[in-house]
Design a protein around this motif. Structure first.
Motif, PDB file in Angstrom:
ATOM      1  N   ALA A 682       0.827  -1.208   0.000  1.00 17.36           N
ATOM      2  CA  ALA A 682       0.000   0.000   0.000  1.00 17.36           C
ATOM      3  C   ALA A 682       0.861   1.258   0.000  1.00 17.36           C
ATOM      4  O   ALA A 682       0.566   2.243  -0.696  1.00 17.36           O
ATOM      5  N   THR A 683       1.959   1.245   0.764  1.00 25.18           N
ATOM      6  CA  THR A 683       2.856   2.395   0.801  1.00 25.18           C
ATOM      7  C   THR A 683       3.553   2.592  -0.542  1.00 25.18           C
ATOM      8  O   THR A 683       3.692   3.731  -1.030  1.00 25.18           O
ATOM      9  N   GLU A 684       3.980   1.489  -1.143  1.00 22.49           N
ATOM     10  CA  GLU A 684       4.648   1.590  -2.452  1.00 22.49           C
ATOM     11  C   GLU A 684       3.700   2.164  -3.504  1.00 22.49           C
ATOM     12  O   GLU A 684       4.104   2.967  -4.342  1.00 22.49           O
ATOM     13  N   LYS A 685       2.437   1.764  -3.453  1.00 20.49           N
ATOM     14  CA  LYS A 685       1.455   2.292  -4.400  1.00 20.49           C
ATOM     15  C   LYS A 685       1.291   3.802  -4.221  1.00 20.49           C
ATOM     16  O   LYS A 685       1.226   4.561  -5.206  1.00 20.49           O
ATOM     17  N   GLN A 686       1.267   4.267  -2.964  1.00 16.88           N
ATOM     18  CA  GLN A 686       1.158   5.708  -2.703  1.00 16.88           C
ATOM     19  C   GLN A 686       2.407   6.437  -3.182  1.00 16.88           C
ATOM     20  O   GLN A 686       2.318   7.505  -3.803  1.00 16.88           O
ATOM     21  N   LEU A 687       3.584   5.876  -2.898  1.00 19.25           N
ATOM     22  CA  LEU A 687       4.833   6.505  -3.330  1.00 19.25           C
ATOM     23  C   LEU A 687       4.909   6.572  -4.854  1.00 19.25           C
ATOM     24  O   LEU A 687       5.343   7.579  -5.428  1.00 19.25           O
ATOM     25  N   GLU A 688       4.493   5.501  -5.507  1.00 11.40           N
ATOM     26  CA  GLU A 688       4.545   5.448  -6.964  1.00 11.40           C
ATOM     27  C   GLU A 688       3.640   6.509  -7.580  1.00 11.40           C
ATOM     28  O   GLU A 688       3.998   7.157  -8.576  1.00 11.40           O
ATOM     29  N   SER A 689       2.464   6.690  -6.990  1.00  9.00           N
ATOM     30  CA  SER A 689       1.520   7.665  -7.551  1.00  9.00           C
ATOM     31  C   SER A 689       2.019   9.095  -7.426  1.00  9.00           C
ATOM     32  O   SER A 689       1.630   9.957  -8.210  1.00  9.00           O
ATOM     33  N   HIS A 690       2.890   9.368  -6.455  1.00  3.50           N
ATOM     34  CA  HIS A 690       3.413  10.725  -6.262  1.00  3.50           C
ATOM     35  C   HIS A 690       4.884  10.843  -6.659  1.00  3.50           C
ATOM     36  O   HIS A 690       5.497  11.888  -6.414  1.00  3.50           O
ATOM     37  N   GLN A 691       5.427   9.766  -7.248  1.00  7.25           N
ATOM     38  CA  GLN A 691       6.830   9.761  -7.677  1.00  7.25           C
ATOM     39  C   GLN A 691       7.759  10.129  -6.518  1.00  7.25           C
ATOM     40  O   GLN A 691       8.636  10.981  -6.625  1.00  7.25           O
ATOM     41  N   GLN A 692       7.558   9.456  -5.392  1.00  6.30           N
ATOM     42  CA  GLN A 692       8.341   9.721  -4.192  1.00  6.30           C
ATOM     43  C   GLN A 692       9.148   8.488  -3.808  1.00  6.30           C
ATOM     44  O   GLN A 692       8.863   7.369  -4.230  1.00  6.30           O
ATOM     45  N   THR A 693      10.168   8.710  -2.978  1.00  4.12           N
ATOM     46  CA  THR A 693      11.025   7.641  -2.476  1.00  4.12           C
ATOM     47  C   THR A 693      11.092   7.741  -0.957  1.00  4.12           C
ATOM     48  O   THR A 693      11.229   8.843  -0.415  1.00  4.12           O
ATOM     49  N   LEU A 694      10.983   6.609  -0.287  1.00  5.98           N
ATOM     50  CA  LEU A 694      11.052   6.579   1.184  1.00  5.98           C
ATOM     51  C   LEU A 694      12.449   6.133   1.592  1.00  5.98           C
ATOM     52  O   LEU A 694      12.902   5.052   1.198  1.00  5.98           O
ATOM     53  N   LEU A 695      13.118   6.982   2.358  1.00  2.00           N
ATOM     54  CA  LEU A 695      14.445   6.661   2.890  1.00  2.00           C
ATOM     55  C   LEU A 695      14.299   6.300   4.366  1.00  2.00           C
ATOM     56  O   LEU A 695      13.997   7.157   5.202  1.00  2.00           O
ATOM     57  N   LEU A 696      14.505   5.039   4.670  1.00  2.00           N
ATOM     58  CA  LEU A 696      14.415   4.574   6.057  1.00  2.00           C
ATOM     59  C   LEU A 696      15.773   4.764   6.717  1.00  2.00           C
ATOM     60  O   LEU A 696      16.730   4.051   6.419  1.00  2.00           O
ATOM     61  N   ALA A 697      15.882   5.763   7.603  1.00  2.00           N
ATOM     62  CA  ALA A 697      17.132   6.093   8.278  1.00  2.00           C
ATOM     63  C   ALA A 697      17.085   5.523   9.688  1.00  2.00           C
ATOM     64  O   ALA A 697      16.420   6.061  10.572  1.00  2.00           O
ATOM     65  N   MET A 698      17.808   4.429   9.915  1.00  2.00           N
ATOM     66  CA  MET A 698      17.788   3.729  11.202  1.00  2.00           C
ATOM     67  C   MET A 698      19.054   4.068  11.980  1.00  2.00           C
ATOM     68  O   MET A 698      20.158   3.641  11.613  1.00  2.00           O
TER      69      MET A 698
END
Length: 930
Positions: A682-698
């Motif tokens: 679901a998150t990937e679908k949202q990111l794809e629709s807005h051409q965004q990338t999620l950077l997980l900084a741990m």
């Protein structure tokens, strides 16, 4: 949703209630009936049948008292209402004895028979509607069929109301099949009864007529032929309803069959004008109709579910036998409109829970307003509040007007009760009203803040996590500002406090401007609150600024020991090279995991927190502090919390709301691993629709090592999942920050096999001088070039040590007279070094005792005592420290304590060397070192 039954109360406190009140509960307020039954026996189903009672329940005196009292009172109520309504409608009382005989007979027979065959609630509904309706209407079969249809529809509606556990949704095909099955079986039973009753079974033209009697051998043959069918039907219904063995339902089946037999015999052997004949009609009809209802309901429910059972049972008991009437009743021909009228009445009875709240809404609203006015005009506790329809009209789907004002009045008079009331209302159709009141109470809490300390603490007294829409954004923003104020007040210097409070003030101004563009009326409620908060912050900042200006205090912008948050980005210096490298890596579609490696206090956390200012706007940095997750015991706790932190971080840094995770988990569909996979999709679908990338900084990812070691298989599973995500889902990138390399962590080795290591080094000379001389602009303290160079040489650009040393310098200068306050001397630097030395004992001890082995620490002490800038070869080092070891040397190099120079080794940072030089040395043998 019906609440959980109340605990069992003592038997002597349970009193039987009126059958009219019970009917009101069954139709309008089922939870009250549930609470009442719960006091008698919590194990009783809401629509319990007498046939399914246990032996212990049959000996329950309050239950027995309830049954007998209800049935007797029902007969009395019907006997009183029949003449009352006839008088009201202007009907003659000439036939009143006959009306009372058939009405009361139907009421008692249907309520008792229904309690056995279909359920106590539906039986009581049958008894009241049939008894009152047939007792009021003339002796006309058309009217009889219409009353029967109304009773069947209402009884089915009551059964639906009393369902405690919702069944899983069934397919439409199964519902239809179940409905048809129940109808066909029950029509077959009806046909069998009337074939026998009409004489067709014994080839006699005799028909059943109200004014025609049957006697002698014909009556005996009719009864004898009908008994097996009647008994079999009753026994089958009781057996299916109670799910007990055939012997356990044998006696009630015999009793009901005998009851109907006597009623039938009396019916066909008496004149229609005889009171006894009307009693007999009620005896057989009152049992026969619930029998059809119970049989078709039980059969259909097993195939098509509850809704199908309600439709089938109401149709069969209500109108299923109307077309057969002309074939079994001599001289009777129903009017064409009878079936239509009966069907309409049945539908109205079946759907009473839907149309009743709408039809009576205006009248009930007037009642609610009357209660509100009565309570408002009396100063004491609210007396009429609990009579508001919000607490008893459970089928109402519309919002009650002015309920929010009533709830606020309750808060003013009896505040301790409000939360329980809101919790109850939040599970009903009045949820939006409860939410509106909660928002108003939250607004009042925000409004009650009178100083910066109350602003800082308000976030601990309010909760906004479950709200949606524009208000959620406003309340979350106010919570974040409260957190910023609290963070500002915790700063060490007045300057840092003013700086943090100023940022919070600017955020309030931005939020106020956004409210001016909002059309949401509830959002405007917070506009004066935001203005009040702005005034509080401006006044406090001015109160802090005037004394500082009067005393010409030097602002202390240096921060040591705490990472720079995103609100303190103006103090963030350097790291341009490593930031550019991160940007370049993130631009690649197949970006491997990134590992930001460096020793403690080198600025890794500050870099992660400030990445949002340096990355492209389509990259969503999601900061997760793994130290805060180390206390969780297993993945069931860890994974939902981890995802929630990611969602909060996305909202914090980019004001982007990612799909929820916990609501999906609470549905119970699938494992935790599957839920995580669904959330990822679901998150990937949202990111794809807005051409965004999620950077997980741990940050501090090594903190999860203990939890992972406790469950190695699960750890490998989720690490494999993370590796698969990075490799095959380009919208997700991972950046880990820690003090260990992959070869030091076996569990992470496979995941980090392709990781790109980005080592965070010391600040450059130019970056260090900028941090020293111009941490903010303008900065009144002057550093001569030789002092700035001395600080750089002492710290080598170590960000924590530079900040710590300069912090102590500013504190020192503010203690000096104005004449020498604004220029740093070499003597000031030496004094600040002594103060920083004492203030950083925890930092140095952590390095010596937690990051280095005892042997390596002793080797470092021996080297440090050789003086500043001294370096030793391995042989020279072994001469002064006999237990010198290659493993200790490797440990010092790995922790960046020393460096190799011209074939020898020396300390990287002079400040650290000075501390080690003052420590007592301990010699270790080679065996102990190993």
């Amino acid at each position: 949703m019906i609440p959980t039954p109340a605990p069992l109360a003592p038997a002597n406190q349970i009193k039987p209630v009126s059958p009219m009140r019970i009917l009101f509960w069954l139709i309008v307020h089922p939870s009250a009936w549930q609470r009442y039954l719960g006091r008698i026996d919590p194990a009783l189903p809401l629509d319990f049948s007498l046939s399914e009672l246990t032996d212990e329940q049959r000996r329950n005196r309050p239950l027995i008292s309830l049954l007998i009292s209800t049935w007797l009172r029902l007969g009395v109520w019907v006997a009183l209402l029949i003449p009352l309504f006839r008088l009201i409608f202007g009907d003659s009382l000439h036939d009143l004895p006959l009306n009372l005989a058939i009405g009361v007979s139907y009421a008692l027979s249907a309520s008792v028979g229904g309690a056995l065959l279909s359920g106590f609630g539906s039986g009581l509904t049958f008894g009241f509607v049939l008894g009152l309706g047939i007792g009021l209407l003339p002796q006309d079969m058309d009217a009889y069929f219409v009353v029967t249809a109304a009773a069947a529809g209402m009884a089915a509606s009551v059964q639906l109301n009393l369902l405690q556990v919702r069944q899983r949704p069934t397919s439409i095909l199964r519902c239809l099949w179940g409905t048809v099955t129940g109808i066909l079986v029950s029509i077959g039973v009806i046909w069998g009864f009337w074939v026998i009753a009409s004489g067709e079974l014994i080839n006699t033209p005799q028909t059943l007529q109200i004014d025609q009697t049957i006697s002698g051998s014909t009556l005996v043959l009719l009864i004898g032929s009908g008994l097996p069918v009647g008994f079999s039907t009753v026994w089958l219904t009781l057996h299916l309803r109670s799910r007990r063995g055939w012997r356990q339902v044998l006696l009630p089946a015999i009793l009901l069959t005998v009851w109907m037999t006597f009623g039938y015999a009396g019916l066909v052997s008496q004149s229609s004008q005889a009171i006894l004949m009307n009693v007999n009609a009620g005896m057989i009809g009152g049992v026969f109709i619930p029998l059809l209802f119970g049989l078709s309901s039980t059969l259909t429910r097993q195939i098509g579910g509850n809704n199908a059972a309600a439709v089938a049972s109401s149709l069969v008991a209500g109108i299923g036998w109307i077309p057969i009437g002309p074939h079994v009743l001599g001289g009777y021909q129903h009017h064409p409109h009878v079936i239509t009228t009966a069907l309409v009445v049945l539908v109205f009875g079946l759907t009473i829970s839907f149309w009743r709240p709408l039809v009576f809404y205006p009248l009930v609203a007037i009642w609610n307003n009357l209660c509100f006015n009565l309570d408002q005009n009396r100063p004491a506790e609210l007396r009429w509040f609990w009579l508001h329809a919000a607490f008893w009209d459970e089928k109402q789907r519309l919002i009650w007007p002015d309920l929010d004002e009533y709830l606020l009045l309750l808060f003013e008079r009896q505040p301790e009760m409000l939360q329980d009331v809101l919790l109850y209302l939040s599970a009903t159709a009045q949820r939006s009203v409860a939410q509106k009141v909660q928002i108003e109470l939250t607004a009042r809490q925000f409004e009650a803040c009178k100083d910066v300390h109350s602003l800082a603490s308000i976030r601990h007294r309010t909760a906004v996590g479950l709200l949606e829409g524009p208000l959620s954004t406003i309340l979350i923003a106010l919570h974040n500002i409260s957190r910023d104020v609290d963070h500002a007040l915790r700063q060490n210097t007045p300057y840092q406090q003013r700086l943090g409070l100023g940022m919070a003030r600017d955020k309030l101004a931005t939020l106020q401007n956004e409210l001016l563009l909002s059309r949401d009326p509830q959002s405007q409620r917070f506009s004066p609150i935001i203005a009040q908060w702005q005034h509080i912050l401006v006044s406090h900042i001015e109160a802090m600024t005037i004394p500082a200006q009067y005393q010409q205090e030097i602002p202390n912008p240096y921060i040591c020991g705490m990472p720079l948050s995103e609100q303190q980005s103006l103090l963030f210096v350097g790291r341009s090279e490593i930031i550019e490298r991160i940007n370049q890596m993130l631009m690649q579609e197949k970006c491997p995991p990134l590992l930001l490696f460096g020793q403690r206090r080198m600025g890794k956390t500050s870099l992660l927190l400030n990445l949002s200012h340096f990355l492209a706007s389509n990259i969503i940095p999601c900061f997760v502090d793994c130290q805060g997750l180390a206390g969780f015991q297993d993945s069931d706790e860890l994974v939902p919390e981890f995802v929630e932190l990611v969602r909060q971080s996305a909202l914090r840094f980019r004001n982007i709301e990612l799909p929820p995770f916990k609501s999906q988990l609470s549905s119970g569909n699938g494992s935790l691993y599957q839920m995580l996979n669904h959330w990822l999709a679901a998150t990937e679908k949202q990111l794809e629709s807005h051409q965004q990338t999620l950077l997980l900084a741990m940050d501090e990812f090594e903190s999860l090592e203990l939890l992972m070691n406790a469950n190695l298989n699960l750890a490998r599973l989720y690490l494999g999942f993370a590796r698969h995500t990075v490799q095959h889902h380009p919208r997700f990138k991972i950046l880990l920050a820690g003090t260990h390399l992959p070869e030091e962590m076996p569990l992470w080795r496979d995941f980090l096999i392709n990781a790109r290591v980005l080592k965070i080094e010391y600040l450059t000379r130019a970056e260090t001088l900028q941090l020293i001389e111009q941490p903010v602009k303008p900065f009144p303290l002057t550093y001569p070039p030789d002092v700035s160079q001395a600080i750089y040489e002492m710290t080598r650009g170590h960000p924590y040590l530079v900040q710590s040393l300069c912090f102590e310098l500013v504190m020192l200068k503010n203690e000096q007279p104005l004449a020498s306050r604004f220029r740093v001397s070499s003597a000031d630097l030496e004094e600040a070094l002594q103060r920083a030395h004492r203030a950083n004992m925890i930092f140095f001890n952590d390095l010596a005792h937690n990051q280095l082995s005892p042997l390596a620490a002793s080797m470092a002490i021996a080297l440090a005592r050789q003086g500043a800038a001294a370096y030793l070869s391995a042989d020279e080092w072994q001469q002064i420290f006999p237990t010198y070891s290659a493993s200790g040397l490797a440990d010092l190099l790995r922790r960046d304590v020393i460096e190799a120079v011209n074939g020898g080794y020396r300390f990287q940072v002079e400040f650290i060397r000075r501390w080690f030089a003052e420590q007592p040395i301990t010699f270790y043998s080679q065996s102990s070192a190993s």
